[in-house]
Design a protein around this motif. Structure first.
Motif, short mmCIF file in Angstrom:
data_model
loop_
_atom_site.label_atom_id
_atom_site.label_comp_id
_atom_site.label_asym_id
_atom_site.label_seq_id
_atom_site.Cartn_x
_atom_site.Cartn_y
_atom_site.Cartn_z
N UNK A 64 14.52 48.51 81.26
CA UNK A 64 13.72 47.29 81.14
C UNK A 64 13.86 46.67 79.75
N UNK A 65 13.94 47.55 78.76
CA UNK A 65 14.06 47.06 77.38
C UNK A 65 15.41 46.43 77.12
N UNK A 66 16.47 47.04 77.65
CA UNK A 66 17.80 46.65 77.20
C UNK A 66 18.53 45.68 78.14
N UNK A 67 17.98 45.41 79.32
CA UNK A 67 18.69 44.59 80.29
C UNK A 67 19.10 43.24 79.68
N UNK A 68 18.16 42.57 79.11
CA UNK A 68 18.46 41.28 78.46
C UNK A 68 17.39 41.05 77.40
N UNK A 69 17.60 40.05 76.56
CA UNK A 69 16.60 39.75 75.54
C UNK A 69 15.29 39.33 76.18
N UNK A 70 15.40 38.53 77.27
CA UNK A 70 14.18 38.07 77.93
C UNK A 70 13.41 39.25 78.52
N UNK A 71 14.18 40.19 79.10
CA UNK A 71 13.52 41.34 79.70
C UNK A 71 12.91 42.24 78.61
N UNK A 72 13.56 42.26 77.45
CA UNK A 72 13.01 43.02 76.31
C UNK A 72 11.63 42.48 75.93
N UNK A 73 11.55 41.16 75.84
CA UNK A 73 10.28 40.54 75.47
C UNK A 73 9.24 40.74 76.57
N UNK A 74 9.68 40.57 77.84
CA UNK A 74 8.75 40.73 78.96
C UNK A 74 8.21 42.16 79.00
N UNK A 75 9.10 43.14 78.74
CA UNK A 75 8.66 44.53 78.70
C UNK A 75 7.68 44.75 77.56
N UNK A 76 7.95 44.08 76.46
CA UNK A 76 7.04 44.17 75.32
C UNK A 76 5.63 43.72 75.70
N UNK A 77 5.56 42.66 76.50
CA UNK A 77 4.25 42.16 76.93
C UNK A 77 3.53 43.22 77.77
N UNK A 78 4.30 43.90 78.64
CA UNK A 78 3.68 44.97 79.45
C UNK A 78 3.18 46.11 78.56
N UNK A 79 4.00 46.47 77.57
CA UNK A 79 3.61 47.55 76.66
C UNK A 79 2.33 47.18 75.93
N UNK A 80 2.28 45.95 75.45
CA UNK A 80 1.11 45.48 74.70
C UNK A 80 -0.14 45.55 75.58
#
Lengths: 422, 311
Positions: A164-180
């Protein structure tokens, strides 16, 4: 008459003493000075026993200074041509800077002929030491392949995966939102980190980071727009801790797990293990950077100053070859100081296959090795340091005051155009 | 014991010998850098190529500096900081000196010493101290402000949320000004105290006899008598303010702060040379700054010049 004879005798005696003092120095003893910073100084020192066996008559003196002091001292020594060491260790940023001038010997020429060893070095590192005119001003000794370090415990808690983190930059940010949302942890230390890496992706041949080879300014190109947009998104969703690298808050964030990922050089894993956050052992993992980005973070080189004593240059070159072209030396530095080798022939060593305890037994060096081969060198421009400052300033305005990205980049462009040819 | 004649210093040579330590040091560390920077201002130089790499470019560096957006930005910052930290120094130091002069007898030296302390404290120590005082989450200044914000009636005057002193561009300058003010106010107090001691008491006594109040005495006796010292103090503040470097340099980590809002001209020309490798333009800027300082000092001199024979 007596007087003259007397004086003659006295002169002869003095001459004899002088010769006695000079002869052994000329015949047997030569001292090479190596100027270095931690931990390169340690690496050079640990190579000395092997050097002594090869050249028992050549002493090596290692002059060690702190990182920034070292580079300031080297700049001063080069500009005045005094107190120059025979061998100079340089961090990659300074190689780029010094390569613009003529202070370092071109190692592609006689008697060095480094080109014949070119294929033995990691290609991008060798490129970094080559300036626009084709001169090779330094020899790479260690490199910093970029990696994404992340906290597996935080990811598990949030129910997301490395992919989820590495798929794309957008997915990295989206995953970050889930983590937060799930854990309260920030995705990264500062939104600037995101910009710094995205502007290094998709650089076309002949382009540098901020300027192309004709000094045309590139900061309004798509990679900058995307980098700014992504950084703004990170800030908008409050996914960055807004702390700078090497600050107290930064290391505290790693210790407490409030910063869940960090894009960095592979060497950071060693720093985390040794002093930044040793208690987090086993909680970290390493991945490739998102969206197949490959970038270099740091790297060390050895150079020979042009104005260094000519008589020592042959031996200085011998020493550099021992440090950079010997498999044993390169691997020794890798084992003891986490200095990732720039010498390709070390890459088949079993040490790469060993699990890293700090990373939960992951064989992360394999990933870094793969990354090292895929990084491309970015050509350096003498206004890069200024451009960096200008772009960061505009990013601050975008992040903190909501300035329009197009406008911000256009402002940076016009400021840099005035500098490009200075 | 008498020295042999050969070792004795002849009266003609004595002054030169005794002066030579200073003259030598001044030549090496004063005259040479000045001359070298003037020379550099007309050259373009890639420093790492050695001294031979210099190339004469005429007035190019000056033209570049005058058209450089960041040079003007740094001048504006410097002006802002010089006024915001310089003017209050004197507005506070003069009444404070008068108060100390008239009200403290035995404790006077201790009080003056307390005000003078910041001036002799190392800048680095000050910067570390203030970095922690200004810290956003844990700094004493924000804690104090938040406590004040809780007060009834006047609470509304103070910010309820922690202020990001050292990172928000709009806060860096006030933070720096506060430190500079705090650091040099004591120095000015000492200057004015010295001047106050030279005003003869008779004048005050005569004024009291004539029925002049304390305020009248301050405005018609003290202030005019202090004028030469005010000129001296203002000149020092002006020169110091325009060359401001240490405090903002350390507080902003040597970069000049977010949006360069704490970047004084001195910091910018340092960065031009050592971070951006442009020694020529940096030298040109330093000479432009010198010209500005000279002009402003001259104007101050004119403003304080006695008018007519009666003054």
């Amino acid at each position: 008459m007596r007087d003259t004879a007397d004086r003659f005798m006295r002169q002869r005696a003095w001459l004899g003493v002088a010769l006695l003092l000079l002869l052994p120095a000329a015949q047997a003893q030569m001292t090479l000075t190596v100027a270095a910073f931690p931990a390169v100084d340690e690496i050079v020192k640990s190579a000395l026993p092997a050097w002594k066996k090869l050249h028992p008559n050549v002493q090596v003196k290692v002059v060690s200074r702190q990182f920034s002091d070292h580079h300031t001292a080297m700049t001063t020594a080069l500009s005045t041509s005094v107190y120059l060491p025979d061998v100079m260790a340089l961090e990659v940023g300074y190689v780029g800077r010094f390569a613009q001038g003529g202070g370092l010997d071109d190692l592609s020429r006689e008697p060095y002929n480094i080109r014949k060893f070119e294929s033995r070095f990691v290609p991008y590192a060798f490129q970094q030491a080559t300036n626009r005119k084709g001169a090779v001003v330094a020899v790479p000794t260690d490199i910093g392949p970029g990696t994404l370090l992340y906290r597996i415990d935080v990811l598990n808690k949030a129910g997301v995966s490395e992919a989820d983190l590495t798929r794309s930059w957008d997915s990295y940010v989206a995953t970050g939102a889930k983590i937060k949302l799930a854990t309260g942890s920030y995705l990264m230390a500062h939104a600037r980190d995101m910009k710094d890496i995205v502007i290094r992706t998709g650089i076309q041949p002949g382009e540098g980071l901020y300027f192309d080879k004709d000094s045309k300014v590139l900061v309004t190109s798509p990679r900058f727009v995307r980098a700014f947009e992504l950084a703004r998104e990170v800030r908008r969703q409050k996914l960055d801790a807004r702390v700078g690298a090497w600050s107290n808050e930064w290391s505290e964030g790693f210790k407490r797990g409030t910063i869940s990922t960090q894009m960095t050089g592979a060497w950071l894993a060693g720093h985390l293990n040794n002093w930044l956050a040793p208690d987090t052992k086993g909680l970290w993992r390493a991945a490739q950077l998102p969206e197949n980005a490959f970038a270099a973070y740091g790297g060390t080189f050895f150079a020979i100053p042009r104005a260094a004593p000519a008589a020592n240059k042959a031996m200085a070159w011998e020493l550099i070859q021992l440090l950079t072209l010997s498999r044993e030396m390169q691997l020794g530095a890798f084992r003891s100081q986490d200095a990732f080798p720039a010498l390709i022939e070390t890459f088949d060593d079993p040490f790469f296959d060993l699990p890293i305890t700090f990373l939960g037994g992951q064989t992360a060096r394999l990933g870094w090795r793969a990354a090292a081969r895929r990084i491309t060198a970015v050509s350096v421009h003498k206004q890069d340091a200024f451009a960096d400052e200008v772009v960061n300033t505009e990013l601050d305005k975008v992040l903190d005051r909501g300035k329009d990205i197009k406008q911000a980049l256009a402002d940076a462009q016009s400021l840099l155009e005035r500098r490009a040819f200075r | 014991m008498k020295l042999p004649a050969a070792l004795r210093l002849s009266p003609e040579w004595a002054p030169f010998v005794f002066l030579s330590p200073f003259v030598l040091l001044f030549a090496v560390f004063g005259v040479f850098p000045l001359a070298f920077s003037l020379y550099l201002a007309f050259q373009t130089w890639e420093p790492t190529s050695g001294l031979a790499a210099m190339e004469f470019v005429g007035l190019d560096n000056f033209a570049f500096a005058l058209q450089d957006e960041w040079f003007w930005k740094s001048l504006k910052n410097t002006g802002w900081l010089a006024v915001a930290s310089g003017v209050p120094q004197h507005l506070v130091a003069i009444p404070l000196a008068c108060f100390i002069h008239s009200s403290f007898k035995g404790l006077r030296n201790a009080v003056v010493g307390a005000y003078f302390m910041p001036y002799i404290t190392s800048t680095v120590a000050i910067a570390i101290l203030f970095s922690s005082l200004f810290s956003t989450d844990f700094g004493l200044i924000n804690v104090g402000l938040q406590a004040l914000a809780q007060l009834p009636v006047i609470g509304g005057l103070f910010p309820a949320n922690p202020v990001d002193w050292l990172n928000a561009p709009e806060n860096i300058k006030p933070a720096i000004s506060m430190i500079v003010f705090w650091r040099y106010v004591g120095f000015n107090v000492v200057l004015y105290l010295a001047a106050l001691q030279t005003i003869p008491n008779d004048i005050y006594e005569a004024a009291t006899m004539d029925g002049a109040g304390r305020l009248q005495q301050f405005f018609y006796i003290t202030l005019p008598s202090l004028k030469p010292m005010i000129f001296f103090g203002v000149t020092l503040s002006l020169i110091g303010g325009l060359q401001l470097f240490e405090e903002p340099f350390i507080l902003t980590g040597g970069r000049g702060g977010s949006d360069q809002s704490g970047m004084t001209t001195a910091i910018y020309l340092y960065r031009m040379a050592f971070d951006f490798n442009d020694f020529g333009a940096a030298s040109a800027m330093s000479w432009l700054l010198f010209i500005l300082v000279a002009i402003l000092t001259w104007l101050t001199n004119r403003a304080f010049r006695p008018r007519g024979p009666s003054a």
